[in-house]
Design a protein around this motif. Structure first.
Motif, PDB file in Angstrom:
ATOM      1  N   GLY A  61       0.802  -1.211   0.000  1.00  0.00           N
ATOM      2  CA  GLY A  61       0.000   0.000   0.000  1.00  0.00           C
ATOM      3  C   GLY A  61       0.840   1.268   0.000  1.00  0.00           C
ATOM      4  O   GLY A  61       2.071   1.240  -0.156  1.00  0.00           O
ATOM      5  N   HIS A  62       0.169   2.386   0.190  1.00  0.00           N
ATOM      6  CA  HIS A  62       0.855   3.674   0.194  1.00  0.00           C
ATOM      7  C   HIS A  62       1.667   3.827   1.481  1.00  0.00           C
ATOM      8  O   HIS A  62       1.153   3.609   2.579  1.00  0.00           O
ATOM      9  N   ILE A  63       2.917   4.205   1.338  1.00  0.00           N
ATOM     10  CA  ILE A  63       3.778   4.339   2.520  1.00  0.00           C
ATOM     11  C   ILE A  63       4.154   5.786   2.799  1.00  0.00           C
ATOM     12  O   ILE A  63       4.765   6.072   3.827  1.00  0.00           O
ATOM     13  N   ARG A  64       3.796   6.703   1.910  1.00  0.00           N
ATOM     14  CA  ARG A  64       4.102   8.117   2.137  1.00  0.00           C
ATOM     15  C   ARG A  64       3.099   8.979   1.385  1.00  0.00           C
ATOM     16  O   ARG A  64       2.442   8.516   0.461  1.00  0.00           O
ATOM     17  N   ILE A  65       2.997  10.236   1.822  1.00  0.00           N
ATOM     18  CA  ILE A  65       2.195  11.241   1.128  1.00  0.00           C
ATOM     19  C   ILE A  65       3.140  12.353   0.697  1.00  0.00           C
ATOM     20  O   ILE A  65       3.858  12.917   1.521  1.00  0.00           O
ATOM     21  N   TYR A  66       3.159  12.651  -0.588  1.00  0.00           N
ATOM     22  CA  TYR A  66       4.041  13.692  -1.110  1.00  0.00           C
ATOM     23  C   TYR A  66       3.361  15.055  -1.093  1.00  0.00           C
ATOM     24  O   TYR A  66       2.213  15.195  -1.522  1.00  0.00           O
ATOM     25  N   ARG A  67       4.070  16.042  -0.624  1.00  0.00           N
ATOM     26  CA  ARG A  67       3.714  17.413  -0.941  1.00  0.00           C
ATOM     27  C   ARG A  67       4.287  17.729  -2.316  1.00  0.00           C
ATOM     28  O   ARG A  67       5.304  17.147  -2.726  1.00  0.00           O
ATOM     29  N   ALA A  68       3.664  18.642  -3.031  1.00  0.00           N
ATOM     30  CA  ALA A  68       4.099  18.948  -4.388  1.00  0.00           C
ATOM     31  C   ALA A  68       5.554  19.389  -4.423  1.00  0.00           C
ATOM     32  O   ALA A  68       6.349  18.923  -5.251  1.00  0.00           O
ATOM     33  N   ASP A  69       5.942  20.281  -3.494  1.00  0.00           N
ATOM     34  CA  ASP A  69       7.320  20.773  -3.508  1.00  0.00           C
ATOM     35  C   ASP A  69       8.317  19.670  -3.161  1.00  0.00           C
ATOM     36  O   ASP A  69       9.454  19.668  -3.648  1.00  0.00           O
ATOM     37  N   GLU A  70       7.884  18.704  -2.352  1.00  0.00           N
ATOM     38  CA  GLU A  70       8.759  17.590  -2.003  1.00  0.00           C
ATOM     39  C   GLU A  70       9.023  16.705  -3.217  1.00  0.00           C
ATOM     40  O   GLU A  70      10.170  16.306  -3.481  1.00  0.00           O
ATOM     41  N   LEU A  71       7.973  16.397  -3.981  1.00  0.00           N
ATOM     42  CA  LEU A  71       8.162  15.567  -5.167  1.00  0.00           C
ATOM     43  C   LEU A  71       9.029  16.291  -6.196  1.00  0.00           C
ATOM     44  O   LEU A  71       9.925  15.685  -6.793  1.00  0.00           O
ATOM     45  N   LEU A  72       8.783  17.569  -6.398  1.00  0.00           N
ATOM     46  CA  LEU A  72       9.587  18.332  -7.360  1.00  0.00           C
ATOM     47  C   LEU A  72      11.051  18.387  -6.922  1.00  0.00           C
ATOM     48  O   LEU A  72      11.964  18.343  -7.759  1.00  0.00           O
ATOM     49  N   ALA A  73      11.285  18.483  -5.619  1.00  0.00           N
ATOM     50  CA  ALA A  73      12.661  18.466  -5.124  1.00  0.00           C
ATOM     51  C   ALA A  73      13.328  17.127  -5.405  1.00  0.00           C
ATOM     52  O   ALA A  73      14.499  17.070  -5.810  1.00  0.00           O
ATOM     53  N   ARG A  74      12.588  16.024  -5.227  1.00  0.00           N
ATOM     54  CA  ARG A  74      13.113  14.690  -5.554  1.00  0.00           C
ATOM     55  C   ARG A  74      13.487  14.624  -7.032  1.00  0.00           C
ATOM     56  O   ARG A  74      14.524  14.077  -7.411  1.00  0.00           O
ATOM     57  N   ILE A  75      12.613  15.153  -7.871  1.00  0.00           N
ATOM     58  CA  ILE A  75      12.843  15.116  -9.317  1.00  0.00           C
ATOM     59  C   ILE A  75      14.102  15.906  -9.673  1.00  0.00           C
ATOM     60  O   ILE A  75      14.934  15.455 -10.479  1.00  0.00           O
ATOM     61  N   ARG A  76      14.264  17.083  -9.082  1.00  0.00           N
ATOM     62  CA  ARG A  76      15.453  17.903  -9.357  1.00  0.00           C
ATOM     63  C   ARG A  76      16.721  17.231  -8.838  1.00  0.00           C
ATOM     64  O   ARG A  76      17.761  17.249  -9.497  1.00  0.00           O
ATOM     65  N   GLU A  77      16.633  16.635  -7.652  1.00  0.00           N
ATOM     66  CA  GLU A  77      17.803  15.954  -7.074  1.00  0.00           C
ATOM     67  C   GLU A  77      18.261  14.804  -7.961  1.00  0.00           C
ATOM     68  O   GLU A  77      19.447  14.456  -7.985  1.00  0.00           O
ATOM     69  N   ALA A  78      17.336  14.209  -8.700  1.00  0.00           N
ATOM     70  CA  ALA A  78      17.675  13.098  -9.596  1.00  0.00           C
ATOM     71  C   ALA A  78      18.341  13.581 -10.885  1.00  0.00           C
ATOM     72  O   ALA A  78      18.779  12.761 -11.695  1.00  0.00           O
ATOM     73  N   GLY A  79      18.410  14.905 -11.066  1.00  0.00           N
ATOM     74  CA  GLY A  79      19.051  15.456 -12.253  1.00  0.00           C
ATOM     75  C   GLY A  79      18.100  15.822 -13.363  1.00  0.00           C
ATOM     76  O   GLY A  79      18.527  16.084 -14.489  1.00  0.00           O
ATOM     77  N   LEU A  80      16.809  15.850 -13.065  1.00  0.00           N
ATOM     78  CA  LEU A  80      15.801  16.194 -14.062  1.00  0.00           C
ATOM     79  C   LEU A  80      15.386  17.656 -13.920  1.00  0.00           C
ATOM     80  O   LEU A  80      15.564  18.264 -12.863  1.00  0.00           O
ATOM     81  N   GLU A  81      14.805  18.200 -14.987  1.00  0.00           N
ATOM     82  CA  GLU A  81      14.371  19.596 -14.996  1.00  0.00           C
ATOM     83  C   GLU A  81      12.856  19.648 -15.188  1.00  0.00           C
ATOM     84  O   GLU A  81      12.353  19.428 -16.297  1.00  0.00           O
ATOM     85  N   PRO A  82      12.086  19.920 -14.112  1.00  0.00           N
ATOM     86  CA  PRO A  82      10.624  20.008 -14.250  1.00  0.00           C
ATOM     87  C   PRO A  82      10.226  21.127 -15.208  1.00  0.00           C
ATOM     88  O   PRO A  82      10.849  22.185 -15.234  1.00  0.00           O
ATOM     89  N   TYR A  83       9.153  20.882 -15.995  1.00  0.00           N
ATOM     90  CA  TYR A  83       8.682  21.922 -16.899  1.00  0.00           C
ATOM     91  C   TYR A  83       7.178  22.157 -16.804  1.00  0.00           C
ATOM     92  O   TYR A  83       6.642  23.020 -17.513  1.00  0.00           O
TER      93      TYR A  83
END
Length: 266
Positions: free
Chosen positions: A145-167
């Motif tokens: 099942g679901h083990i966490r709830i993401y805030r939008a800024d938290e998910l975007l930070a994960r994406i940036r940390e992975a080397g991706l550029e959100p658009y």
């Protein structure tokens, strides 16, 4: 029912697409219809076999254009069986909230995505998901099942940390939030009980909406998505690596004069 908006996540015929954690295959089927060479991957072997059957049925019915390809594959999100830079696009929809090592999943997806490629990540939105967790432990305290709830800024930070550029980002499926709130309030495993009559009634409404797509519910959902959309969707690209300098080549800072001519190089 698609969570990814393909007007924000364009595909070209022949693009190689990975649908990671494909589930029943909804996004993989849409990519196939759009002429992509799609790989639908999930750890659930039973679902993968069903997705493979639907791919075959779509092929026989002529639902996919010439050149489109489709493969259903059982696999591990943390050890993808693909070479680096293998895909033009990656979709990971309603998956990240299930996996303890979400950073590891993103690292694998970045590895197999080519430079310049796009990724779409969708997760349950913080507000509606928080209501579900508050109403019912059974909603999320289950195996897988679901083990966490993401805030939008938290998910975007994960994406940036992975080397991706959100658009871009948006919310989706506002009409589905009340269904899950009702389901959690009446009991997530009590669909057949008389007490769950409101849940069944609302489910019938959702099925009618998905099948008929009436204008009134389309407009209502579009208006409500920013307020109570069940899913948060983020789009990003994998940047191109800067070109390696050629040994011995002259390096000139843009806007400076060359000693030979006194003119500017740009």
């Amino acid at each position: 029912m698609l969570t990814v908006d393909f007007s924000r996540f364009p595909l070209a015929p022949g693009d190689r697409v990975l649908d990671l954690g494909c589930g029943a295959g909804r996004h993989a089927f849409e990519c196939y219809r759009r002429g992509a060479r799609v790989v639908a991957l999930d750890r659930n072997g039973e679902e993968i076999r069903e997705v493979a059957k639907w791919f075959a049925a779509m092929r026989e019915a002529g639902e996919a254009p010439a050149g489109a390809e489709a493969t259903a594959l059982e696999g591990d999100a943390l050890a993808l069986p693909f070479e680096d830079d293998s895909f033009d696009a990656v979709i990971v929809s309603e998956v990240m909230e299930h996996i303890p090592d979400d950073k590891g999943v993103l690292a694998e997806l970045v590895r197999v995505l080519r430079p310049g490629g796009r990724i779409a990540v969708t997760v349950p939105r913080y507000g509606p998901e928080k209501v579900c967790w508050t109403l019912s432990d059974a909603y999320h305290e289950v195996e897988g099942g679901h083990i966490r709830i993401y805030r939008a800024d938290e998910l975007l930070a994960r994406i940036r940390e992975a080397g991706l550029e959100p658009y871009g980002t948006h919310h989706a499926h506002a009409l589905h939030s009340p269904y899950w709130w009702l389901k959690c309030a009446f009991g997530v495993n009590r669909d057949g009980d008389e007490a769950a009559l409101p849940v069944r009634a609302y489910h019938k409404l959702l099925v009618w909406d998905i099948m008929r797509k009436p204008l009134v519910t389309r407009l209502a959902e579009r208006a409500l998505d920013p307020v109570m959309g069940k899913s948060f969707v983020a789009y990003a690209t994998k940047p191109h690596l800067p070109a390696a300098p050629v040994p011995g080549a002259e390096t000139t800072v843009p806007g400076t004069a060359t000693p030979e001519t006194g003119t500017e190089r740009v």
